[in-house]
Design a protein around this motif. Sequence first.
Motif, PDB file in Angstrom:
ATOM      1  N   CYS A  82     113.983  -2.066  16.008  1.00 53.43           N
ATOM      2  CA  CYS A  82     113.334  -3.372  15.927  1.00 53.43           C
ATOM      3  C   CYS A  82     113.513  -3.961  14.531  1.00 53.43           C
ATOM      4  O   CYS A  82     113.221  -3.293  13.547  1.00 53.43           O
ATOM      5  CB  CYS A  82     111.844  -3.237  16.232  1.00 53.43           C
ATOM      6  N   PRO A  83     114.005  -5.193  14.434  1.00 56.13           N
ATOM      7  CA  PRO A  83     114.205  -5.812  13.113  1.00 56.13           C
ATOM      8  C   PRO A  83     112.872  -6.051  12.395  1.00 56.13           C
ATOM      9  O   PRO A  83     112.823  -6.190  11.185  1.00 56.13           O
ATOM     10  CB  PRO A  83     114.894  -7.134  13.429  1.00 56.13           C
ATOM     11  N   GLN A  84     111.792  -6.112  13.166  1.00 57.75           N
ATOM     12  CA  GLN A  84     110.482  -6.423  12.600  1.00 57.75           C
ATOM     13  C   GLN A  84     109.786  -5.176  12.072  1.00 57.75           C
ATOM     14  O   GLN A  84     109.437  -5.097  10.916  1.00 57.75           O
ATOM     15  CB  GLN A  84     109.619  -7.085  13.695  1.00 57.75           C
ATOM     16  N   CYS A  85     109.620  -4.159  12.945  1.00 59.36           N
ATOM     17  CA  CYS A  85     108.843  -2.992  12.515  1.00 59.36           C
ATOM     18  C   CYS A  85     109.687  -1.731  12.375  1.00 59.36           C
ATOM     19  O   CYS A  85     109.205  -0.702  11.941  1.00 59.36           O
ATOM     20  CB  CYS A  85     107.664  -2.753  13.475  1.00 59.36           C
ATOM     21  N   ARG A 125     115.037  -2.059  27.065  1.00 59.08           N
ATOM     22  CA  ARG A 125     113.968  -2.975  26.654  1.00 59.08           C
ATOM     23  C   ARG A 125     114.526  -4.264  26.080  1.00 59.08           C
ATOM     24  O   ARG A 125     115.469  -4.241  25.312  1.00 59.08           O
ATOM     25  CB  ARG A 125     113.091  -2.319  25.582  1.00 59.08           C
ATOM     26  N   GLN A 126     113.920  -5.365  26.418  1.00 56.99           N
ATOM     27  CA  GLN A 126     114.360  -6.648  25.870  1.00 56.99           C
ATOM     28  C   GLN A 126     113.490  -7.069  24.689  1.00 56.99           C
ATOM     29  O   GLN A 126     113.834  -7.972  23.949  1.00 56.99           O
ATOM     30  CB  GLN A 126     114.345  -7.739  26.963  1.00 56.99           C
ATOM     31  N   GLU A 127     112.339  -6.403  24.540  1.00 60.42           N
ATOM     32  CA  GLU A 127     111.518  -6.680  23.363  1.00 60.42           C
ATOM     33  C   GLU A 127     110.910  -5.381  22.856  1.00 60.42           C
ATOM     34  O   GLU A 127     110.792  -4.415  23.600  1.00 60.42           O
ATOM     35  CB  GLU A 127     110.438  -7.710  23.698  1.00 60.42           C
ATOM     36  N   CYS A 128     110.518  -5.385  21.585  1.00 63.87           N
ATOM     37  CA  CYS A 128     109.972  -4.183  20.965  1.00 63.87           C
ATOM     38  C   CYS A 128     108.654  -3.790  21.613  1.00 63.87           C
ATOM     39  O   CYS A 128     107.761  -4.620  21.764  1.00 63.87           O
ATOM     40  CB  CYS A 128     109.754  -4.436  19.476  1.00 63.87           C
ATOM     41  N   PHE A 129     108.538  -2.506  21.999  1.00 57.42           N
ATOM     42  CA  PHE A 129     107.314  -2.089  22.680  1.00 57.42           C
ATOM     43  C   PHE A 129     106.142  -2.025  21.711  1.00 57.42           C
ATOM     44  O   PHE A 129     104.995  -2.062  22.125  1.00 57.42           O
ATOM     45  CB  PHE A 129     107.511  -0.738  23.388  1.00 57.42           C
ATOM     46  N   ARG A 130     106.417  -1.985  20.415  1.00 57.45           N
ATOM     47  CA  ARG A 130     105.305  -1.910  19.478  1.00 57.45           C
ATOM     48  C   ARG A 130     104.819  -3.295  19.049  1.00 57.45           C
ATOM     49  O   ARG A 130     103.631  -3.576  19.087  1.00 57.45           O
ATOM     50  CB  ARG A 130     105.689  -1.104  18.242  1.00 57.45           C
ATOM     51  N   CYS A 131     105.750  -4.160  18.648  1.00 56.36           N
ATOM     52  CA  CYS A 131     105.292  -5.438  18.088  1.00 56.36           C
ATOM     53  C   CYS A 131     105.735  -6.656  18.891  1.00 56.36           C
ATOM     54  O   CYS A 131     105.390  -7.778  18.572  1.00 56.36           O
ATOM     55  CB  CYS A 131     105.737  -5.580  16.624  1.00 56.36           C
TER      56      CYS A 131
END
Length: 153
Positions: free
Chosen positions: A108-111, A119-125
């Motif tokens: 994930c580029p964010q976290c 997955r199409q989006e981060c499961f954490r953030c």
Amino acid sequence: GGVRSWLAAAMHLYLQGEKIGVDISKEDLEDKFSKFGAIVSIWVARQPPGFAFIEYEDRRDGEDAMREMNGRAVQGCDIRVEESRTRGNRDGGGRDTQQMVKPGDWPCPQCGINNFARRQECFRCGTYKPEGAGEGGGGGGGGRGGYDGATPP
């Protein structure tokens, strides 16, 4: 000792020779290679034979062994010794992370957490998967650099 220094300094050697696992046993290798330093483990292939892995506690011992033993005969069989690239070369030998990360997974580029390829989006953030993440990539300084141009301006 301790786990820290092992992660930092361990060295895995890859041995090749047609008699390894046939005439050359784990004990033979231990006999020849333990004089260079503390060995963590020796694994000898038998099905098919012909190669082995030796893990040294200290990288310098492994390098000495590689220099001395490459091209030497053990039990009348010439042996090739080189640094193994297949084991524990991720995170300096952390086995868990190695098995968790699969081809196509993306950080994930964010976290920074690892996400499964599907997955199409981060499961954490919840940040969306960057364009082209998980394709081929890898090898860049700790997962960075795979998504430049995918971050919004």
